[in-house]
Design an enzyme around this catalytic site. Structure first.
Site, PDB file in Angstrom:
ATOM      1  N   MET A 294     -12.425 -18.101 -34.938  1.00 50.72           N
ATOM      2  CA  MET A 294     -11.457 -17.071 -35.318  1.00 50.72           C
ATOM      3  C   MET A 294     -11.018 -16.302 -34.082  1.00 50.72           C
ATOM      4  O   MET A 294     -11.850 -15.784 -33.343  1.00 50.72           O
ATOM      5  CB  MET A 294     -12.076 -16.112 -36.357  1.00 50.72           C
ATOM      6  CG  MET A 294     -12.356 -16.759 -37.700  1.00 50.72           C
ATOM      7  SD  MET A 294     -13.260 -15.663 -38.834  1.00 50.72           S
ATOM      8  CE  MET A 294     -14.923 -15.777 -38.148  1.00 50.72           C
TER       9      MET A 294
ATOM     10  N   ILE B  16     -26.111   8.716 -28.323  1.00 51.49           N
ATOM     11  CA  ILE B  16     -24.959   8.519 -27.442  1.00 51.49           C
ATOM     12  C   ILE B  16     -23.671   8.865 -28.186  1.00 51.49           C
ATOM     13  O   ILE B  16     -22.772   9.516 -27.639  1.00 51.49           O
ATOM     14  CB  ILE B  16     -24.937   7.079 -26.896  1.00 51.49           C
ATOM     15  CG1 ILE B  16     -26.103   6.870 -25.929  1.00 51.49           C
ATOM     16  CG2 ILE B  16     -23.613   6.776 -26.201  1.00 51.49           C
ATOM     17  CD1 ILE B  16     -26.297   5.442 -25.485  1.00 51.49           C
TER      18      ILE B  16
ATOM     19  N   ASP C 104     -22.987  10.279 -37.156  1.00 53.27           N
ATOM     20  CA  ASP C 104     -23.167  10.822 -35.805  1.00 53.27           C
ATOM     21  C   ASP C 104     -22.115  11.886 -35.503  1.00 53.27           C
ATOM     22  O   ASP C 104     -22.409  12.909 -34.873  1.00 53.27           O
ATOM     23  CB  ASP C 104     -23.079   9.701 -34.770  1.00 53.27           C
ATOM     24  CG  ASP C 104     -24.145   8.635 -34.972  1.00 53.27           C
ATOM     25  OD1 ASP C 104     -25.249   8.978 -35.425  1.00 53.27           O
ATOM     26  OD2 ASP C 104     -23.864   7.459 -34.673  1.00 53.27           O
TER      27      ASP C 104
END
Length: 309
Positions: free
Chosen positions: A28, A42, A255
């Site tokens: 693909m 992070i 987050d």
């Protein structure tokens, strides 16, 4: 404003692609390839610094993919402290299928961490210079389940506030260590921790309040996806319904919620205003496909739609 630090024990290189349609076996071709540094802490630091705050990232990094993660963190202009490990940093993928609008996410377990490696992490954290530490994300294989509890017991005597966002045994041990500023479990994570089948905002608020009243956390924000979120605090629980938006991705919503709420608290806003800002931040993260997380302009626009408290 307090300087914060974040800890990411199991970081990722987040890769996102678009494809026309998913097929098995056949190759693909993808479009809009994008790479970003990822993992709970992070991601929190990325959004927190976009909002104007200062955050230092503590994270594990190693193997052939470690330097790539380091470079991506530098490209995002994040202040970092790398803890070297032997194993390779994991690579996670998010694929958006245009034909259906569905997103497919592939997340490896992460590298095995040796005892000398995780103990070196504790040694570095013992010297952390910050007012608040966000412990976010899963623990990789080899790290003890009570690691976040150990970090809490290491930092709280120094007056450093702790925010915890994890799951399973890591979350349970972290909560039970107590004296946390904020926890942010999803509904499923809260249910697993408490052994509860709470589903309504009232039931969820009661379970979260038990954590607050026990002194384990001052604030417990429980996110419930398209149902909204509940905040437990000393004055009692409050509920915010989800915003009516079209979600393009689920990457980094939790987050971004944590980053927004921590940023608002660090700016001296009230707990309720921080909760509203957190909901707007989490909602902003899902507006666009990929690994972009929440952006300040989107947060401010959505904040106007959040129910007043």
């Amino acid at each position: 404003m307090k300087n914060i630090a974040t800890l990411t024990m199991n970081p990722t290189i987040d890769v996102s692609y678009d494809i026309a349609r998913m097929h098995h076996t056949h190759k693909m071709r993808t479009r809009n390839e994008w790479y970003a540094p990822g993992g709970g802490g992070i991601n929190v630091a990325r959004v927190f610094t976009r909002l104007g705050g200062h955050a230092r990232c503590y994270y594990l990094s190693g193997g052939a993919t470690g330097p790539a993660l380091d470079g991506l963190i530098d490209a995002h202009q994040l202040v970092r402290t790398r803890i070297p490990i032997a194993g390779p940093t994991r690579v996670a993928s998010a694929v958006l299928e245009h034909e259906t609008g569905k997103e497919y996410r592939f997340t490896p377990q992460g590298p095995a961490i040796s005892e000398p490696e995780w103990r070196a992490c504790l040694d570095l954290l013992a010297e952390a210079d910050c007012g608040l530490m966000v412990l976010s994300g899963s623990l990789p294989p080899g790290v003890p389940d009570d690691f976040y509890a150990r970090v809490t017991r290491l930092l709280r005597p120094r007056g450093i506030e702790i925010v915890l966002d994890s799951s399973g045994p890591a979350l349970a041990h972290g909560i039970d260590a107590g004296d946390l500023l904020l926890i942010k479990p999803s509904l499923g994570e809260l249910q697993q921790y408490a052994g509860s089948k709470a589903e309504t905002p009232e039931e969820i608020g009661k379970v979260a309040m038990a954590i607050v009243e026990s002194g384990k956390a001052r604030l417990a924000a429980v996110t419930m996806g398209h149902e909204g979120a509940v905040l437990a605090r000393a004055e009692g629980p409050v509920f915010l319904p989800a915003l009516k938006i079209e979600a393009a991705s689920a990457v980094g919503a939790g987050d971004s919620f944590v980053a927004g709420m921590v940023f608002a608290l660090s700016m001296g806003r009230s707990e309720l205003e921080a909760f509203r800002f957190g909901l707007a931040s989490g909602s902003a993260a899902v507006l666009r496909a990929g690994t972009g997380l929440a952006h300040p302009g989107d947060i401010e626009q959505l904040l106007e739609q959040v129910q007043p408290l």
